[in-house]
Design a protein around this motif. Sequence first.
Motif, PDB file in Angstrom:
ATOM      1  N   GLY A   1       0.711  -1.160  -0.053  1.00  0.00           N
ATOM      2  CA  GLY A   1       0.065   0.083  -0.033  1.00  0.00           C
ATOM      3  C   GLY A   1       0.875   1.212   0.065  1.00  0.00           C
ATOM      4  O   GLY A   1       2.180   1.019   0.336  1.00  0.00           O
ATOM      5  N   SER A   2       0.123   2.387  -0.274  1.00  0.00           N
ATOM      6  CA  SER A   2       0.906   3.643  -0.412  1.00  0.00           C
ATOM      7  C   SER A   2       1.554   4.121   0.813  1.00  0.00           C
ATOM      8  O   SER A   2       2.664   4.591   0.963  1.00  0.00           O
TER       9      SER A   2
ATOM     10  N   SER B   1      -3.267   8.410  -0.842  1.00  0.00           N
ATOM     11  CA  SER B   1      -4.468   7.344  -0.302  1.00  0.00           C
ATOM     12  C   SER B   1      -5.052   8.225   0.911  1.00  0.00           C
ATOM     13  O   SER B   1      -4.706   9.763   1.149  1.00  0.00           O
ATOM     14  N   LEU B   2      -6.103   7.750   1.217  1.00  0.00           N
ATOM     15  CA  LEU B   2      -6.967   8.505   2.412  1.00  0.00           C
ATOM     16  C   LEU B   2      -6.191   8.647   3.585  1.00  0.00           C
ATOM     17  O   LEU B   2      -6.133   9.771   4.311  1.00  0.00           O
TER      18      LEU B   2
ATOM     19  N   LEU C   1       2.294   8.870  -4.822  1.00  0.00           N
ATOM     20  CA  LEU C   1       1.110   7.919  -4.147  1.00  0.00           C
ATOM     21  C   LEU C   1       0.276   8.890  -3.130  1.00  0.00           C
ATOM     22  O   LEU C   1       0.700   9.357  -2.479  1.00  0.00           O
TER      23      LEU C   1
END
Length: 114
Positions: free
Chosen positions: A16-17, A83-84, A81
């Motif tokens: 994941g990021s 992400s939330l 990258l």
Amino acid sequence: MKSSLLFGSLWGSGSGSLFLLCSSLASPSWPWPSLTSISLIMWNALYTAEKVIIRWTLLTEACYFGVQFLVVTATLAETGLVSLGILLLLASRLLFVAISVYYYYQVGRKPKKV
């Protein structure tokens, strides 16, 4: 313990990021010495009544969170990258800077005469 191992254990499987952001080679192991220093400064500021020391402590905190914001933003610009979780991290850093600066100015104000 390396920061990549710590963040990998905190945030999941290592994919994941957020994991890639925190485990990049450009990411130094800066949290532990700086957090220890700032925590000692803040702990000592709890036992003082002098406005100057309290203001310097708040300014130190605002600078620390500001630098964290800049480092994460620069890393995001390099890696691309998003992400939330990373956006929440950036928002929390900005919120902490805003609160620290607000209290910095409030402590420095002269009391109003009634």
